[in-house]
Design a protein around this motif. Structure first.
Motif, short mmCIF file in Angstrom:
data_model
loop_
_atom_site.label_atom_id
_atom_site.label_comp_id
_atom_site.label_asym_id
_atom_site.label_seq_id
_atom_site.Cartn_x
_atom_site.Cartn_y
_atom_site.Cartn_z
N ASN A 62 0.86 -1.19 0.00
CA ASN A 62 0.00 0.00 0.00
C ASN A 62 0.90 1.24 0.00
OD1 ASN A 62 -1.51 -2.06 2.32
ND2 ASN A 62 -2.50 -1.65 0.37
N TYR A 63 1.10 1.81 -1.18
CA TYR A 63 2.14 2.83 -1.37
C TYR A 63 1.75 4.19 -0.79
CZ TYR A 63 -0.78 4.43 -5.23
OH TYR A 63 -1.83 4.89 -5.97
N THR A 64 0.45 4.43 -0.58
CA THR A 64 0.00 5.68 0.05
C THR A 64 -1.34 5.44 0.71
OG1 THR A 64 -0.48 8.05 -0.30
CG2 THR A 64 -1.19 6.52 -2.02
N ASN A 65 -1.61 6.19 1.78
CA ASN A 65 -2.95 6.14 2.38
C ASN A 65 -3.69 7.47 2.22
OD1 ASN A 65 -1.50 7.68 4.20
ND2 ASN A 65 -2.19 6.57 6.03
N ILE A 66 -3.12 8.39 1.46
CA ILE A 66 -3.78 9.67 1.18
C ILE A 66 -4.81 9.45 0.07
CG2 ILE A 66 -3.46 12.03 0.37
CD1 ILE A 66 -0.59 11.87 1.54
N TYR A 86 0.84 9.09 4.69
CA TYR A 86 2.16 8.77 4.13
C TYR A 86 2.06 8.50 2.63
CZ TYR A 86 0.98 3.79 3.74
OH TYR A 86 0.39 2.60 3.38
N THR A 87 3.16 8.70 1.95
CA THR A 87 3.34 8.28 0.57
C THR A 87 4.76 7.77 0.43
OG1 THR A 87 1.80 9.95 -0.29
CG2 THR A 87 3.36 8.98 -1.86
N LEU A 88 4.91 6.56 -0.08
CA LEU A 88 6.24 5.98 -0.25
C LEU A 88 6.89 6.51 -1.51
CD1 LEU A 88 5.55 2.21 0.62
CD2 LEU A 88 6.32 4.03 2.15
N SER A 89 8.16 6.83 -1.42
CA SER A 89 8.92 7.18 -2.61
C SER A 89 9.18 5.90 -3.41
CB SER A 89 10.25 7.83 -2.23
OG SER A 89 11.09 6.86 -1.61
N ILE A 90 9.63 6.07 -4.64
CA ILE A 90 9.96 4.90 -5.45
C ILE A 90 11.06 4.08 -4.79
CG2 ILE A 90 10.94 4.16 -7.68
CD1 ILE A 90 9.42 6.48 -8.99
N ASP A 91 12.05 4.73 -4.22
CA ASP A 91 13.11 4.02 -3.50
C ASP A 91 12.53 3.25 -2.31
OD1 ASP A 91 15.14 4.82 -5.19
OD2 ASP A 91 15.74 6.54 -3.95
N ILE A 111 -0.20 -3.91 -5.73
CA ILE A 111 0.16 -2.56 -5.30
C ILE A 111 -1.00 -1.61 -5.56
CG2 ILE A 111 1.37 -2.13 -7.50
CD1 ILE A 111 3.30 -0.31 -5.81
N GLN A 112 -1.52 -1.05 -4.48
CA GLN A 112 -2.59 -0.06 -4.57
C GLN A 112 -2.59 0.75 -3.27
OE1 GLN A 112 -5.83 -2.75 -5.33
NE2 GLN A 112 -6.26 -3.09 -3.19
N GLY A 113 -3.21 1.92 -3.33
CA GLY A 113 -3.23 2.78 -2.15
C GLY A 113 -4.49 3.61 -2.14
N GLY A 114 -4.34 4.94 -2.18
CA GLY A 114 -5.48 5.82 -2.23
C GLY A 114 -5.46 6.64 -3.51
#
Length: 365
Positions: A62-66, A86-91, A111-114
Motif C-alpha cells: 500500500n504505497y500511500t494512504n492519502i 504517508y506516501t512511499l517514494s519509489i526508492d 500494489i494499490q493505495g489511495g
C-alpha cells in the motif's frame, strides 16, 4: 425454502450452461438450502479444477494512504495533513520489495493505495518500470479503477492510452478493487460517486479490449440487497462472456471497524454462513465462464477459507506480509507464509498448487 423441483431447474440451467436470471439468483440468496448450494457449487468446481487449489506468493504493498474519495466503508484513508498520512517514494517501494522478493520467492505484487491528488503519472510509470527492471520475476497486479480514473483525469490522458502506457512500463494485471457493489444508489450511500460502478465496468472493459487481464470483486455484508448482488454478479458475467478478461473473482465481507458506515449503524461484520453462501452462489452464477473463485482468507480467517474451498472456491489467494488496509479497521491479520497455506489446503484433502500472477502453475505440493 426453495423446493427440490426448483433447485432441479437451477441445476439443469447450470448443466446446460444457461445464465440464471436475477430472480433465480435472489432466490438462491434468500431461500436456498446452504447444503444444496455447497453441493452444486463444489460439483462445478470439481469439473473445473478437481481437487487442486492454487495460491500465489504475494506481497501487498500500500504505497500511500492519502485519498480524496473517503469511502464510508474504508478505515485506511487519510487526508494530506493527517499526522499518520504517508506516501512511499519509489526508492521506499523498491526497498520494501527487496525484503520479501528473494527470501520468500514473491511472484505477485498487489500494489494499490489511495486516490492521491499529489501524485502524477510520472510517479506511476517510474515506479512500475523500476519494479519491472529490478524484480523481473514479479508480476505487477496494480491500481484500483478509482486510482486509474483519477490518474487519467489528472494527466489528461484517455483511460485506454493510460493503460497502454502503464503496461509498457511494467503493469501486468489490474485488481478488482473498487468493485464493492456496482449499483449506483448503493455506492452513493457508501460515499462513492453514483457513476463509479459504471466507471469500474468501463475501465475493466477497456483493459480487456487491450488484452490486459484483471480480477473482479464484490463486497457484501453492509447495506446491499440480494437483488443488488444479483445485478453485480450478472454485470461481471456479461463482461466476462464478451472478452474472458477476468482471471478470478473474490467476494469479501465488509469490515466495519473504524469506518463511517459503522458510525452510521452498520457495526457488525457478517457471519460465516453469509461468507460461504456468497462463495457458492458466485460459483453457481459464473459456472465455468469465470473459472477461479478466491477464498478471501484475509477478511475471513484460515478456517473460513477452508470452508470457502469446500463450497466452491479453488484459489486460496496469496501470502500476506505487512498488509495495512484491513488492520486499519482494528482487525489483525498478521503475516501468512506459503507453508501455512500449503498445510491448510492439505488439511481438507486438497492438493496445493503454487501459481504466478497470471495463474500459471509453478509447483504442485
Amino acid at each position: 425454502m426453495i423446493s427440490y423441483s426448483y433447485m432441479d431447474s437451477i441445476k439443469n440451467k447450470v448443466k446446460n450452461g444457461d445464465t440464471l436470471d436475477e430472480n433465480e439468483i435472489v432466490s438462491l440468496y434468500d431461500s436456498a438450502n446452504l447444503k444444496d448450494l455447497g453441493k452444486l457449487a463444489r460439483g462445478i468446481t470439481d469439473e473445473i479444477s478437481g481437487n487442486k487449489v492454487s495460491f500465489v506468493s504475494n506481497l501487498i504493498l500500500n504505497y500511500t494512504n492519502i485519498c480524496n474519495v473517503r469511502c464510508h466503508f474504508c478505515a485506511f484513508y487519510r487526508k494530506q495533513d493527517d499526522s499518520d498520512a504517508y506516501t512511499l517514494s519509489i526508492d521506499d517501494v523498491v526497498n520494501e520489495i527487496k525484503k520479501y522478493y528473494e527470501p520468500y520467492g514473491i511472484k505477485q505484487l498487489l500494489i494499490q493505495g489511495g486516490v492521491n491528488s499529489f501524485l502524477n503519472l510520472d510517479y506511476y510509470t517510474g515506479l512500475f518500470s523500476r519494479i519491472r527492471d529490478e524484480f523481473p520475476g514479479l508480476g505487477i497486479h496494480g491500481l484500483s479503477t478509482s486510482e486509474l480514473h483519477f490518474i487519467s483525469l489528472k494527466a489528461h490522458v484517455p483511460v485506454k492510452d493510460l493503460l497502454i502506457k502503464l503496461r509498457e512500463n511494467g503493469l501486468q494485471t489490474i485488481p478488482g478493487a473498487g468493485g464493492e457493489i456496482l449499483d449506483g444508489s448503493v455506492r452513493k450511500k457508501m460515499g462513492r460517486p453514483e457513476s463509479s460502478g459504471k466507471e469500474w465496468l468501463d475501465i475493466m472493459e477497456e483493459a480487456h479490449k487491450l488484452g490486459i487481464h484483471t480480477s473482479a470483486t464484490m463486497m457484501f455484508g453492509h447495506l446491499e440487497t440480494s437483488m443488488d448482488k444479483a445485478h453485480h454478479l450478472l454485470s461481471i458475467l456479461e463482461l466476462q462472456k464478451k472478452y474472458h478478461g477476468f482471471l478470478s473473482f473474490t467476494p469479501w465481507n465488509f469490515e466495519p471497524g473504524n469506518t463511517e458506515l459503522a458510525r452510521e449503524g452498520y457495526k457488525y461484520r457478517t457471519g460465516g454462513i453469509s461468507v460461504i453462501k456468497n462463495i457458492a452462489i458466485a460459483r453457481i452464477v459464473f459456472n465455468k465462464e469465470l473459472p477461479v473463485i478466491q477464498s478471501s482468507w484475509l477478511t475471513n480467517g484460515m478456517q473460513m477459507a477452508q470452508m470457502a474451498i469446500l463450497f466452491g472456491a479453488n484459489d486460496w489467494g496469496g501470502t500476506i506480509y505487512d498488509e495495512k488496509v484491513i488492520p486499519a479497521t482494528g482487525k489483525q491479520v498478521g503475516n501468512l507464509r506459503k507453508e501455512f497455506i500449503i498445510n491448510s489446503i492439505k488439511q481438507i484433502n486438497m492438493i496445493p498448487v503454487e501459481r504466478d500472477n497470471m495463474y500459471n502453475s509453478i509447483k504442485t505440493y
